[in-house]
Design an enzyme around this catalytic site. Sequence first.
Site, PDB file in Angstrom:
ATOM      1  N   CYS A  24       0.833  -1.206   0.000  1.00  0.00           N
ATOM      2  CA  CYS A  24       0.000   0.000   0.000  1.00  0.00           C
ATOM      3  C   CYS A  24       0.869   1.258   0.000  1.00  0.00           C
ATOM      4  O   CYS A  24       0.557   2.247  -0.674  1.00  0.00           O
ATOM      5  CB  CYS A  24      -0.919   0.019   1.219  1.00  0.00           C
ATOM      6  SG  CYS A  24      -2.075  -1.352   1.295  1.00  0.00           S
ATOM      7  N   ASP A 445      34.127  21.309  19.701  1.00  0.00           N
ATOM      8  CA  ASP A 445      34.473  22.721  19.768  1.00  0.00           C
ATOM      9  C   ASP A 445      34.568  23.110  21.248  1.00  0.00           C
ATOM     10  O   ASP A 445      33.935  22.497  22.103  1.00  0.00           O
ATOM     11  CB  ASP A 445      33.389  23.538  19.059  1.00  0.00           C
ATOM     12  CG  ASP A 445      33.657  25.026  19.138  1.00  0.00           C
ATOM     13  OD1 ASP A 445      34.773  25.445  18.805  1.00  0.00           O
ATOM     14  OD2 ASP A 445      32.745  25.766  19.558  1.00  0.00           O
ATOM     15  N   ASP A 645      28.467  24.449  18.075  1.00  0.00           N
ATOM     16  CA  ASP A 645      27.289  25.248  18.414  1.00  0.00           C
ATOM     17  C   ASP A 645      26.307  25.384  17.260  1.00  0.00           C
ATOM     18  O   ASP A 645      25.259  26.004  17.404  1.00  0.00           O
ATOM     19  CB  ASP A 645      27.694  26.637  18.935  1.00  0.00           C
ATOM     20  CG  ASP A 645      28.434  27.470  17.890  1.00  0.00           C
ATOM     21  OD1 ASP A 645      28.418  27.092  16.708  1.00  0.00           O
ATOM     22  OD2 ASP A 645      29.018  28.495  18.276  1.00  0.00           O
ATOM     23  N   ASP A 649      30.238  26.822  13.657  1.00  0.00           N
ATOM     24  CA  ASP A 649      30.892  25.576  13.258  1.00  0.00           C
ATOM     25  C   ASP A 649      30.188  24.894  12.086  1.00  0.00           C
ATOM     26  O   ASP A 649      30.419  23.709  11.843  1.00  0.00           O
ATOM     27  CB  ASP A 649      30.930  24.611  14.452  1.00  0.00           C
ATOM     28  CG  ASP A 649      31.666  25.201  15.633  1.00  0.00           C
ATOM     29  OD1 ASP A 649      32.745  25.762  15.427  1.00  0.00           O
ATOM     30  OD2 ASP A 649      31.146  25.123  16.755  1.00  0.00           O
TER      31      ASP A 649
END
Length: 751
Positions: A24, A445, A645, A649
């Site tokens: 389906c 980071d 963040d 970045d």
Amino acid sequence: METQANEAMDEAALQVEGMNCASCVAHVEKAARTVAGVQGAQVNLARGRATVRFNPAATSADEIADAITAAGYPSTTENSDAGAGEEARLHHQQAHATGWFARAMIGIALWLPVELAHWTLHLMNVHTGHWMNWLALGTSTLALVLIGGAFYKNAFAALRRGTTDMDVLIAMGTSVAYFYSLVAFAGYKLGWWQTLADLYFMEATGLLALISLGHWLEARARQSAGRSIHELLNLTPATARRITQGMETEEVPVSAVVLKDRLLVRPGDRLPVDGVVTEGLSNVDESMITGESLPAVRKVGDEVIGGTVNQDGRLIIRATRVGKQTALAQIVQLVERAQNSKPPVQKLADRIAAVFVPAVLGIALLTGIGWYVAGSVNGWDSGHTWSRLANAVCSVLIIACPCALGLAVPAALMVGTGLGAKRGILIRDIDALQKAEHIDLVVLDKTGTITRGKPAVSRVIPSGKVSEDELLALAAGAEQFSAHPLGKAIVAAAQDRKLELPAPDDFSDEAGFGIRAGFAGRKILVGNAAMMERAGIKLAEHDLSAAAGDAPATWVYVADAAGELLGTIGIHDEIKPDSASAIGKLHKAGLKTVLLSGDRLATARSVADSVGIDDVRAEIKPAGKREIIQALQEGGKTKVAMVGDGVNDAPALAQADLGIAVGGGSDVAKETGDIVLVSGSLLLVPVAIRLSCATMRCIRQNLFMAFIYNVLAIPLAGFGLLNPLIAAAAMALSDVTVIGNALRLRRAKID
């Protein structure tokens, strides 16, 4: 097509009824894609929902829904109000489940008493004559009319469209069992057959009852699997208290709140929308949005998120995001998008499902021919031959229904993504699930990821020419008009000490160096070491920073225009309290870690030592982070996850095999990672990786169970080792097993 790709695409969600198997799904997607202007369609069988991307200049959502309806699957556009749309879907699901429960109860009432009576009398060696066959014929006929009608209706609709689905197999299997028995019984009574072979009236009734019971259990399990979206939507209150003239309030629907409205939030109330606190102080429970268990203190100027709970103080907020722009609405949208998308493993299942039902019909035909030939070769009488043939063909048709194949992946995704959303882990790209389990190395980071990202003054060291307060006041006076984070930290420290800031009569911002300011004829320099060197100040002769010890700090120097150093201000970025624990858990899981920072090496090394990271890459410009990630990947040999963040970045997150964005709860839509952690806690990084691995493991288990079930069951049925009743029970059990296995994810140990 190229012109269409360049035009703006729109996206719409459709509710689709009548889907019951993987075939389906393939038919619905094909029907949607045949509409001019449709670029893509993805169907979630478990939720009965389709998401389509289309060119609004060429078609509309209603036209696509009409095309799907014309293909035999009633479809409507979803309500633009996510909450109302979800309520409508749940109401439909509940009605669907209730319908199957009613059919199951009718079927059991018609089948079980007759089946029990038959076996009881048989074991007691009581001869029943033919009245038991007449009773079985009557109950079976009622079952075909009262229960089988739904299957026959859907099967005929599919055949008219030139397609096949699960209902075709069930209708044909039931028909084979019933009409063979009818012909055999009539033939014996009319003297056409000398002996009365096995009849399958009771089996026909029983398989309809068991299949209906299986559909009811499946519908209940689907509701449970999809509960996460409903729970998220329930976080938003229905009404808000809007402040009118003075401090009068009026209760209005949340949908009536507009930007900049002032709203009163009493203790114990849920915040109706995203906003900024303009009055009050309170602890706010944000756990259902960010995953943070401890309440957050919210004061004037702080952002608050709709759906969170105001615990103990009175707040007045100004609405900054309403409707689909709120963080909660964005989270729901991301979760739904993830649930509707398909990982590569699903595409294999879809290709198999597209040809599965026709293949089963072919196998059933060959099975029938094989048993007819076997009867002729072995000299069986016609009654015995046709009885064995009907038993095998009916069993093949029933047991091969591909429901489990269509539910295997979406059921696991629904539970996994829902579990993640409740922990503050949002999976934006479903391929991230497969990427996460192959990660070897995690790059983090520093600023805003391992540290809080909010610089604060840690040392004020005067040279002896001025006092501490005077040094800080002069620096803050010069920095009060600067947007630099270090300048803001100096101003905040002066305000905390309640110092009076002098107003500069001369001000210039020298990008990359610092500030020049004048106060009543006195010229002040506030900046970095390069600015001091440029002004002729030999910092080596003024080693004031040594007084701060080994604290990880950035140093801001204050001097006068005559070249006299007035002092040094040490600013540090506080390490998040759970960073070290998170790094430890990553190491325990066998993952290597690297700290990536644009800060000087000494500062980065100090942070790395504090949290347990050995490998440090410092003094890296934002544009250079991508090259570092690329080098660490070693041409694809090492799978790298980047945690940042999500804004500064972005190139590194995109280059990494897996991008994990640590974002704020109110900006989830702006993040760029494959996975978004709504709270700033690094502890969610190992949790996200374990959740991804657990979800992929569940998907593979489900696909294995769905495939192995059919691989083993079809030959057993074809060789006559199963009867239709056992086949029906096994088919229903396979659906429930797949969804039940998905629900086990809720108890997965991912913390």
